[in-house]
Design a protein around this motif. Structure first.
Motif, PDB file in Angstrom:
ATOM      1  N   GLY A 137      -9.722  -5.624  -9.901  1.00  0.00           N
ATOM      2  CA  GLY A 137     -10.397  -6.676 -10.653  1.00  0.00           C
ATOM      3  C   GLY A 137      -9.975  -6.702 -12.100  1.00  0.00           C
ATOM      4  O   GLY A 137      -9.726  -5.659 -12.714  1.00  0.00           O
ATOM      5  N   LEU A 138      -9.877  -7.917 -12.656  1.00  0.00           N
ATOM      6  CA  LEU A 138      -9.544  -8.106 -14.067  1.00  0.00           C
ATOM      7  C   LEU A 138     -10.259  -9.367 -14.547  1.00  0.00           C
ATOM      8  O   LEU A 138     -10.084 -10.445 -13.975  1.00  0.00           O
ATOM      9  N   GLY A 139     -11.090  -9.221 -15.569  1.00  0.00           N
ATOM     10  CA  GLY A 139     -11.839 -10.357 -16.093  1.00  0.00           C
ATOM     11  C   GLY A 139     -11.727 -10.459 -17.608  1.00  0.00           C
ATOM     12  O   GLY A 139     -11.593  -9.450 -18.294  1.00  0.00           O
ATOM     13  N   ILE A 140     -11.772 -11.688 -18.108  1.00  0.00           N
ATOM     14  CA  ILE A 140     -11.691 -11.963 -19.558  1.00  0.00           C
ATOM     15  C   ILE A 140     -12.874 -12.852 -19.930  1.00  0.00           C
ATOM     16  O   ILE A 140     -13.063 -13.928 -19.333  1.00  0.00           O
ATOM     17  N   TYR A 141     -13.670 -12.415 -20.927  1.00  0.00           N
ATOM     18  CA  TYR A 141     -14.927 -13.096 -21.227  1.00  0.00           C
ATOM     19  C   TYR A 141     -15.155 -13.198 -22.740  1.00  0.00           C
ATOM     20  O   TYR A 141     -14.529 -12.488 -23.533  1.00  0.00           O
ATOM     21  N   LEU A 142     -16.086 -14.073 -23.094  1.00  0.00           N
ATOM     22  CA  LEU A 142     -16.525 -14.234 -24.478  1.00  0.00           C
ATOM     23  C   LEU A 142     -18.010 -13.924 -24.553  1.00  0.00           C
ATOM     24  O   LEU A 142     -18.848 -14.631 -23.982  1.00  0.00           O
ATOM     25  N   SER A 143     -18.380 -12.871 -25.270  1.00  0.00           N
ATOM     26  CA  SER A 143     -19.768 -12.406 -25.282  1.00  0.00           C
ATOM     27  C   SER A 143     -20.684 -13.318 -26.070  1.00  0.00           C
ATOM     28  O   SER A 143     -21.892 -13.308 -25.870  1.00  0.00           O
ATOM     29  N   GLU A 144     -20.164 -14.099 -26.998  1.00  0.00           N
ATOM     30  CA  GLU A 144     -21.022 -14.953 -27.836  1.00  0.00           C
ATOM     31  C   GLU A 144     -21.758 -15.974 -26.999  1.00  0.00           C
ATOM     32  O   GLU A 144     -22.733 -16.562 -27.442  1.00  0.00           O
ATOM     33  N   ARG A 145     -21.308 -16.197 -25.774  1.00  0.00           N
ATOM     34  CA  ARG A 145     -22.035 -17.082 -24.875  1.00  0.00           C
ATOM     35  C   ARG A 145     -23.405 -16.499 -24.566  1.00  0.00           C
ATOM     36  O   ARG A 145     -24.293 -17.192 -24.127  1.00  0.00           O
TER      37      ARG A 145
END
Length: 241
Positions: free
Chosen positions: A230-238
């Motif tokens: 698994g590999l995920g890319i996210y933005l925490s400010e959401r």
């Protein structure tokens, strides 16, 4: 079999629990032994009305979550019942905030629509596209004996992000020992923005927000050959952080 012998041979407070030197000294069998992080939502393990205003903040719980779940461990959060035999309303509210925040932060995985390539793939069954699925029983890996490899993602447009999640195929063992994350600059060059060691079941990489269309994961050291499921890319400010 966990017959109690393990606890007598391994001190979990040691700074080195799994280097190659330690492994060589322990014999010829390896067993992945999951860790557990225990803490309480309050200052102590039992309920006291005087601590109703001392429940851990959302920011404190997120920090523990990233360090525990995001650090290759399980997370046991103590919730002491009050004198009514119920979980206090303040604790419940904080848990709801934590759940809402985590669901929002990890709601959109920018990597799912990415074009992906790698330095090497063992075979079609272990194609690099397996890291971008929600399945955890499949995985990418290079040929046996290849201990260094890279995976490059083209997100197809620029994205800002500050969280990257990596997951090894833990059924085949914990192998990755050192890795880096890089982004591609406007001039075409690559710039390192994160470096780490253990991945294990799950590693949540937290870093100051960056913006790029392309990202690369480079595995510099691994045991025999690395795997990723698994590999995920996210933005925490959401999540309102």
């Amino acid at each position: 079999m966990d017959d109690g012998e393990f606890a007598t041979r391994i001190n979990t407070q040691d700074s080195d629990l799994g280097s190659r030197e330690v492994i060589r000294s322990q014999g010829d069998r390896l067993i992945w032994y999951p860790a557990e992080v225990n803490t309480s939502i309050r200052p102590g393990w039992f309920y006291h009305a005087s601590e109703d205003d001392q429940v851990k903040t959302l920011e404190e719980l997120l920090a523990v979550y990233y360090g525990a779940v995001g650090g290759n461990a399980t997370f046991l959060l103590n919730l002491p019942p009050d004198t009514r035999g119920l979980i206090h309303e303040t604790d419940v509210e904080r848990l709801q905030e934590l759940g809402d925040s985590l669901r929002t932060i990890f709601q959109e995985n920018f990597a799912l629509q990415a074009l992906v390539k790698t330095s090497e793939t063992m075979d079609e069954q272990h194609a690099v596209s397996e890291v971008l699925t929600e399945r955890r029983d499949t995985y990418w890996c290079p040929h046996e004996g290849t201990e260094q490899a890279w995976i490059e993602l083209d997100l197809q447009e620029e994205h800002s992000f500050d969280r990257v999640v990596l997951m090894e195929h833990i059924q085949t063992g914990q192998r990755i020992e050192r890795f880096t994350l890089e982004l591609q600059r406007a001039d075409g060059g690559w710039e390192e923005f994160y470096k780490g060691t253990v991945v294990g079941y799950k590693r949540i990489c937290c870093f100051p927000q960056v913006t790029s269309r392309r990202m690369r994961v480079t595995i510099h050291e691994s045991r025999w050959y690395p795997t990723l499921s698994g590999l995920g890319i996210y933005l925490s400010e959401r999540g309102g952080m």
